[in-house]
Design a protein around this motif. Sequence first.
Motif, short mmCIF file in Angstrom:
data_model
loop_
_atom_site.label_atom_id
_atom_site.label_comp_id
_atom_site.label_asym_id
_atom_site.label_seq_id
_atom_site.Cartn_x
_atom_site.Cartn_y
_atom_site.Cartn_z
N SER A 130 107.29 22.54 8.46
CA SER A 130 107.02 21.12 8.68
C SER A 130 105.67 20.70 8.10
O SER A 130 104.68 21.42 8.18
N LYS A 131 105.64 19.48 7.52
CA LYS A 131 104.40 18.87 7.05
C LYS A 131 103.67 18.10 8.15
O LYS A 131 102.54 17.66 7.96
N ASN A 156 102.28 11.92 9.02
CA ASN A 156 101.63 12.01 10.31
C ASN A 156 102.39 11.21 11.36
O ASN A 156 102.95 10.16 11.08
N THR A 157 102.37 11.75 12.57
CA THR A 157 102.99 11.10 13.71
C THR A 157 101.90 10.59 14.64
O THR A 157 100.96 11.32 14.94
N SER A 158 101.99 9.34 15.06
CA SER A 158 100.93 8.76 15.89
C SER A 158 101.27 8.85 17.37
O SER A 158 102.42 8.69 17.78
N LEU A 159 100.23 9.12 18.17
CA LEU A 159 100.33 9.09 19.63
C LEU A 159 99.24 8.18 20.16
O LEU A 159 98.07 8.33 19.81
N SER A 180 106.66 18.07 24.81
CA SER A 180 106.84 19.44 24.32
C SER A 180 108.15 19.57 23.55
O SER A 180 108.18 20.06 22.42
N PHE A 181 109.23 19.12 24.16
CA PHE A 181 110.54 19.19 23.52
C PHE A 181 110.60 18.31 22.28
O PHE A 181 111.08 18.73 21.21
N ILE A 182 110.07 17.08 22.39
CA ILE A 182 110.09 16.15 21.26
C ILE A 182 109.30 16.72 20.07
O ILE A 182 109.74 16.65 18.93
N ASN A 211 113.06 19.75 12.80
CA ASN A 211 114.11 18.99 12.11
C ASN A 211 113.62 17.74 11.38
O ASN A 211 114.39 17.16 10.61
N GLY A 212 112.37 17.32 11.60
CA GLY A 212 111.93 16.07 11.01
C GLY A 212 112.67 14.90 11.65
O GLY A 212 113.06 14.95 12.82
N ILE A 213 112.88 13.85 10.88
CA ILE A 213 113.61 12.68 11.37
C ILE A 213 115.04 12.74 10.84
O ILE A 213 115.25 12.68 9.63
N PRO A 214 116.04 12.89 11.71
CA PRO A 214 117.42 12.98 11.26
C PRO A 214 117.82 11.81 10.36
O PRO A 214 117.49 10.66 10.65
N ASN A 215 118.49 12.12 9.27
CA ASN A 215 118.98 11.13 8.31
C ASN A 215 117.88 10.38 7.56
O ASN A 215 118.15 9.42 6.86
#
Length: 230
Positions: free
Chosen positions: A136-137, A79-82, A103-105, A112-116
């Motif tokens: 995407s999860k 999960n991503t928090s805002l 929107s873009f983010i 792509n998820g988090i690169p690397n």
Amino acid sequence: MRIALKLSLIFILAIQCKSVEENKQSENDWVETQKSRDYFDYAVYIQKHPKSKNVEEALSEYLFLRDSVAGFLGCGKYNTSLSFVDEEKVLFDDELKSIDSLSFITFEYLKNGIPNVSPHKYNVQIPQSKMWDSISKVHFDILFYDKPFPIKSLKLALSEVSDGINSYKNYLSNKWYRLPYNKLTNEKKNGIDELNDSRFSFFDFSQMKGKRMILPTTSEFDINEEDSEQ
């Protein structure tokens, strides 16, 4: 000159008609959503109609129904928090971002998820197909630390995030069917919707008096996703 004026009027009328149709759909969906006692349905409504006049009531109902569920574990490692800083900025996974960049983010994060670090993907059967692919999860946890809730900023932010999710739907549509989302059959649209229309969760931490919540590392979403992978 007259042609340009006529084209402008047609354009304005088209926008007005689209707005009327969207408002009508929003109200129809709200009537149906209010029949539900499942908090997920209210999150789906907010994701679909983030600018609706019903968002505040939908959020209130979501929190009431969600808090009545014993053993709820909403936050998770995918999960991503805002959380809100002011009317123009939010913390997106503890990084300061402008609301108009969400929107873009969001689209890039879903794609792509988090690169690397991790693509945050899981395997699903492509709707109306025998083929499989990964999607995407990621879910989005919207955190509130102050009351009253910042409804104006909330609508702006969620509208941007919803736009990003819709862009991801369109990306999947083009990838899977070689067609934009709005050209798909209803069956294929519904299949993509089912995979993407429940990406919002909401948490009221205003009682913590300014303290920041450390989110747990497991969630009901992880359990559901593990089941879908098997």
